[in-house]
Design a protein around this motif. Structure first.
Motif, PDB file in Angstrom:
ATOM      1  N   GLY A  20      -9.482   8.239 -43.641  1.00 19.38           N
ATOM      2  CA  GLY A  20      -9.678   9.435 -44.440  1.00 19.38           C
ATOM      3  C   GLY A  20      -9.598   9.035 -45.904  1.00 19.38           C
ATOM      4  N   TYR A  21      -9.028   9.890 -46.747  1.00 22.09           N
ATOM      5  CA  TYR A  21      -8.907   9.560 -48.165  1.00 22.09           C
ATOM      6  C   TYR A  21      -7.835   8.500 -48.379  1.00 22.09           C
ATOM      7  N   VAL A  22      -8.213   7.443 -49.087  1.00 16.10           N
ATOM      8  CA  VAL A  22      -7.308   6.342 -49.407  1.00 16.10           C
ATOM      9  C   VAL A  22      -7.392   6.096 -50.903  1.00 16.10           C
ATOM     10  N   THR A  23      -6.265   5.845 -51.537  1.00 20.71           N
ATOM     11  CA  THR A  23      -6.240   5.583 -52.974  1.00 20.71           C
ATOM     12  C   THR A  23      -6.820   4.193 -53.239  1.00 20.71           C
ATOM     13  N   ALA A  30     -15.963   2.053 -41.314  1.00 20.71           N
ATOM     14  CA  ALA A  30     -16.775   3.254 -41.488  1.00 20.71           C
ATOM     15  C   ALA A  30     -15.924   4.269 -42.241  1.00 20.71           C
ATOM     16  N   SER A  31     -15.854   5.504 -41.764  1.00 22.61           N
ATOM     17  CA  SER A  31     -15.092   6.550 -42.447  1.00 22.61           C
ATOM     18  C   SER A  31     -15.118   7.812 -41.600  1.00 22.61           C
ATOM     19  N   VAL A  32     -14.119   8.673 -41.787  1.00 22.46           N
ATOM     20  CA  VAL A  32     -14.186   9.995 -41.157  1.00 22.46           C
ATOM     21  C   VAL A  32     -15.372  10.779 -41.723  1.00 22.46           C
ATOM     22  N   ALA A  33     -15.884  10.360 -42.893  1.00 32.95           N
ATOM     23  CA  ALA A  33     -17.079  10.995 -43.468  1.00 32.95           C
ATOM     24  C   ALA A  33     -18.311  10.742 -42.627  1.00 32.95           C
ATOM     25  N   GLY A  34     -18.215   9.822 -41.674  1.00 37.43           N
ATOM     26  CA  GLY A  34     -19.331   9.569 -40.780  1.00 37.43           C
ATOM     27  C   GLY A  34     -19.340  10.452 -39.551  1.00 37.43           C
ATOM     28  N   ALA A  83      -8.526   5.227 -36.554  1.00 38.47           N
ATOM     29  CA  ALA A  83      -8.783   6.360 -37.453  1.00 38.47           C
ATOM     30  C   ALA A  83      -7.454   6.926 -37.964  1.00 38.47           C
ATOM     31  N   PHE A  84      -7.417   7.282 -39.223  1.00 37.34           N
ATOM     32  CA  PHE A  84      -6.176   7.745 -39.860  1.00 37.34           C
ATOM     33  C   PHE A  84      -6.526   8.404 -41.191  1.00 37.34           C
ATOM     34  N   PRO A  85      -5.603   9.190 -41.792  1.00 39.34           N
ATOM     35  CA  PRO A  85      -4.348   9.694 -41.233  1.00 39.34           C
ATOM     36  C   PRO A  85      -4.620  10.739 -40.147  1.00 39.34           C
ATOM     37  N   ARG A  86      -3.645  10.933 -39.265  1.00 38.66           N
ATOM     38  CA  ARG A  86      -3.870  11.713 -38.052  1.00 38.66           C
ATOM     39  C   ARG A  86      -4.348  13.135 -38.339  1.00 38.66           C
ATOM     40  N   ARG A  87      -3.747  13.797 -39.323  1.00 34.89           N
ATOM     41  CA  ARG A  87      -4.135  15.188 -39.584  1.00 34.89           C
ATOM     42  C   ARG A  87      -5.573  15.297 -40.072  1.00 34.89           C
ATOM     43  N   MET A  88      -5.993  14.338 -40.886  1.00 31.57           N
ATOM     44  CA  MET A  88      -7.374  14.332 -41.370  1.00 31.57           C
ATOM     45  C   MET A  88      -8.337  14.074 -40.217  1.00 31.57           C
ATOM     46  N   VAL A  89      -7.980  13.163 -39.338  1.00 38.82           N
ATOM     47  CA  VAL A  89      -8.829  12.847 -38.189  1.00 38.82           C
ATOM     48  C   VAL A  89      -8.961  14.061 -37.273  1.00 38.82           C
ATOM     49  N   TRP A  90      -7.845  14.720 -36.976  1.00 37.81           N
ATOM     50  CA  TRP A  90      -7.886  15.913 -36.123  1.00 37.81           C
ATOM     51  C   TRP A  90      -8.802  16.981 -36.721  1.00 37.81           C
TER      52      TRP A  90
END
Length: 250
Positions: A181-184, A136-140, A220-227
């Motif tokens: 989160g954002y991945v290249t 999925a994604s943190v965008a969800g 879920a990762f990276p931690r700061r984006m998830v928080w």
């Protein structure tokens, strides 16, 4: 001696899927890889002979998903881990709303995972063993501007994984949901604007492998984006919309 564990990854021709295939192969797994681009799969498999096997597939074709799962089982053995990772279309322009395009993204991102689950779950339930993971994604976590169909499809995948986790409890089949989160990757290469806390596909694959091997539900990762997104998830709509509009310059 028992064969090494077998994983099946869809959306494996590039990005997170290809990186995860390499990561698992380098840590003792056998990996069946699927995507529409047979040439890209062949190139990937040439990097890890006797560890990676190509099974070209359009995940929106339910019958093809079932046939591919059957072929993998017949040729390589029972699938221990299935990662349904195929995904398209993060960017979206509401000024040119195209219902067909919105439905196509849902068909690939969400429907492709549903088709994959249908192809592997009965055999796992019969064995009383296996693991399924949905990318999925943190965008969800919440609806984001410029990403309506993508956020919707990823939110659907999170809800599906949550429900299946509860339904499969005690069955021997484990359920995981992967929320990067954002991945290249090629998916983010054309993105306009900043990508906070962006990480490489290789770093993402390492996070995912550790989470899958620990059988965590949410990876879920990276931690700061998830928080950040988890905090926004808890805000009332009025405050959330205000903050997001300001952040997006709208």
């Amino acid at each position: 001696m028992a064969e090494p564990r077998l994983a099946w990854i869809t959306g494996a021709s590039s990005g997170i899927g290809a990186a995860l295939a390499r990561e698992l192969a380098d840590h003792g797994w056998r990996v069946a890889v699927s995507a529409r681009r047979a040439d890209a799969l062949a190139k990937l498999c040439s990097e890890r002979p006797q560890r990676l096997w190509a099974y070209p597939l359009d995940v929106t074709d339910r019958a093809a998903c079932a046939a591919t799962a059957d072929a993998i089982a017949a040729e390589l053995g029972a699938v221990d881990l299935a990662v349904f990772n195929a995904g398209i279309g993060a960017e979206f322009d509401v000024q040119h709303f195209d219902a067909d395009e919105v439905n196509r993204r849902m068909a690939v991102n969400y429907g492709g995972a549903v088709n994959g689950i249908g192809a592997v779950l009965p055999a796992m339930q019969q064995r009383g063993a296996g693991q399924i993971a949905l990318t999925a994604s943190v965008a969800g976590y919440r609806g984001l501007p410029g990403a309506a169909p993508y956020s919707a499809s990823k939110a659907a995948m999170i809800a599906l994984a949550e429900s299946l986790y509860l339904d499969l409890a005690g069955s021997g089949v484990d359920m995981s949901v992967i929320c990067p989160g954002y991945v290249t990757t090629p998916l983010t290469a054309a993105r306009q604007g900043s990508m906070p806390f962006v990480i490489s596909a290789e770093a993402a694959a390492e996070h995912i492998r550790h989470g899958l091997e620990a059988k965590r539900f949410e990876i879920a990762f990276p931690r700061r984006m998830v928080w950040l997104l988890k905090t926004l998830q808890r805000l009332p709509y009025a405050l959330y919309f205000s903050l997001i509009r300001r952040a997006a310059g709208r």
